[in-house]
Design an enzyme around this catalytic site. Structure first.
Site, PDB file in Angstrom:
ATOM      1  N   THR A   1       1.016  -1.149  -0.135  1.00  0.00           N
ATOM      2  CA  THR A   1      -0.038   0.002   0.020  1.00  0.00           C
ATOM      3  C   THR A   1       0.737   1.285  -0.128  1.00  0.00           C
ATOM      4  O   THR A   1       0.479   2.279  -0.555  1.00  0.00           O
ATOM      5  CB  THR A   1      -0.794   0.089   1.177  1.00  0.00           C
TER       6      THR A   1
ATOM      7  N   THR B   1       2.686  -4.238   4.944  1.00  0.00           N
ATOM      8  CA  THR B   1       2.761  -4.588   6.303  1.00  0.00           C
ATOM      9  C   THR B   1       2.722  -5.827   6.849  1.00  0.00           C
ATOM     10  O   THR B   1       3.231  -6.151   7.915  1.00  0.00           O
ATOM     11  CB  THR B   1       1.917  -3.444   7.077  1.00  0.00           C
TER      12      THR B   1
ATOM     13  N   LYS C   1       3.635  -6.785  14.009  1.00  0.00           N
ATOM     14  CA  LYS C   1       2.261  -6.072  13.815  1.00  0.00           C
ATOM     15  C   LYS C   1       1.288  -6.767  14.675  1.00  0.00           C
ATOM     16  O   LYS C   1       0.899  -7.747  14.984  1.00  0.00           O
ATOM     17  CB  LYS C   1       2.160  -6.382  12.343  1.00  0.00           C
TER      18      LYS C   1
END
Length: 399
Positions: free
Chosen positions: A79, A153, A230
């Site tokens: 992204t 991510t 994460k």
């Protein structure tokens, strides 16, 4: 309708607006005005208005002047490395560094070189890709030029940790940057994260780190790659240092905590990874055959055990059978240490040759084993127990 048309429509009794992308097999793909894409059965959608797009490019464009602080930005996909394509409503890779100067805050002081390394979803990253990223970054780091790496991510902590181990010395920082929300959304974190990462690169930082939002407000935190995880699927502040502090913060001003390794006089890269390693998440009722199929023929296996680092008796017996494989224990728990000396199960694991890795994160342990097997293959057990890049935290936080 044509791709890119702006439409108003009803769906499930509610009014929506957005961009028409395409139709396939009786389903519409639409980009809502909030930036999310949805796929819906066309029979459930009532189109109320169609409007042709007025512009195919962003209207706002400013002139820029490069600064004198050299910085390299490499994009691997994800992204963060995309911008909206106004003809389709989808996102596309950023290829023009002018985009950076026009839309990223706090970037005026930098002379940026922009390089596209790849364009892929981060779940497709392999050891070969990681090695290539490190080699390409080395071309600039040996000249003491900081490198930002745009990365998806979902697996950023794996790639960032792998590079942290491969770069045994760093004369300039390597900072991974991601975004949780695409650049076409008003709440996107992409631009702020990039601007903050650029300013983090001015630090006397000699390790690989990750720059992401540290709070839902626009404060970006810099954390050590090998201690970062994460922790949320979609929040902007998804990445958190585990049993560790942030290295620095940026909210327009740089605030440094000083708990980081300083730059070396040279950059040394050991660019070999051996991916004959697996990571196994133990669960109650795990069958011996299932475990065996995951570990058979591997040079090293990272086990994510329960609690202090436990597995069932049948799995311990399987571990004993695989004598040519080295087994290491981490915990499924987010915080705290493994300890195989507390319960009888732990002592059985020790007798079976399993090595406890303290509070090392499982993902970090996985790529650390790949690095050691690739670059120092005769020192696996010895080096897995050494604190090479801050992956073993000296301080346990009570929560």
């Amino acid at each position: 309708m044509d791709t890119g048309d702006i439409i108003s429509f009803k769906y499930n009794g509610r009014d929506y607006s957005g961009i028409y992308i395409n139709e396939s097999n009786g389903f519409y793909t639409l980009k809502l005005s909030n930036g999310y894409n949805i796929i819906v059965d066309k029979s459930d959608v009532k189109i109320e208005a169609i409007k042709k797009p007025e512009n195919s490019e962003p209207s706002k464009k400013i002139k820029y002047k490069k600064g004198d602080k050299k910085l390299v930005i490499m994009t691997t996909g994800g992204t963060i490395g995309s911008t909206v394509d106004y003809s389709t409503g989808a996102v596309r890779p950023v290829k023009d560094p002018e985009f950076i100067y026009n839309y990223i805050p706090y970037i005026d002081d930098f002379d940026i070189k922009y390089e596209v390394l790849d364009n892929m979803l981060s779940e497709n990253v392999t050891a070969e890709k990681m090695m290539n990223f490190a080699r390409r970054a080395y071309n600039y780091l040996k000249e003491n030029i900081p490198v930002l790496i745009f990365h998806g991510t979902d697996t950023m902590q794996y790639t960032a940790s792998a590079l942290a181990f491969m770069f045994e010395k760093l004369s300039a920082p390597v900072i991974f940057v991601g975004s949780q929300r695409s650049p076409d959304r008003p709440s996107s974190d992409a631009f702020i994260n990039i601007g903050a990462a650029a300013n983090f690169s001015l630090m006397d930082l000699g390790e690989v780190s990750i720059a992401m939002h540290s709070y839902t407000s626009d404060i970006v935190g810099l954390s050590r790659a090998v201690r970062t995880r994460k922790m949320h699927t979609s929040r902007r502040d998804a990445f958190k240092p585990i049993d560790d502090d942030y290295i620095a913060f940026f909210d327009g001003k740089l605030k440094i905590n000083e708990n980081y390794k300083k730059r070396d006089d040279e950059t040394i890269l050991m660019d070999k990874l051996n991916d004959n390693v697996s990571i196994v998440y133990f669960y109650p009722g795990m069958k011996s055959d299932d475990f065996s199929s995951l570990v058979s023929g591997k040079d090293a296996v990272i086990i994510m055990g329960t609690g202090l680092g436990h597995v069932s008796d049948n799995i311990i017996e399987e571990i004993k059978r695989h004598k040519d494989t080295k087994f290491f224990m981490t915990s499924q728990c987010i915080f705290g240490n493994t300890n195989l000396n507390v319960y009888s199960t732990g002592r059985k694991l020790i007798d079976a040759g399993v090595i406890s890795l303290g509070n090392m994160l499982p993902e970090t342990a996985y790529v650390k084993a790949m690095y050691i097997l690739g670059s120092h293959p005769d020192k696996l057990e010895e080096m897995m127990l050494l604190n090479l890049r801050g992956e073993l935290s000296d301080r346990i936080l009570l929560r």
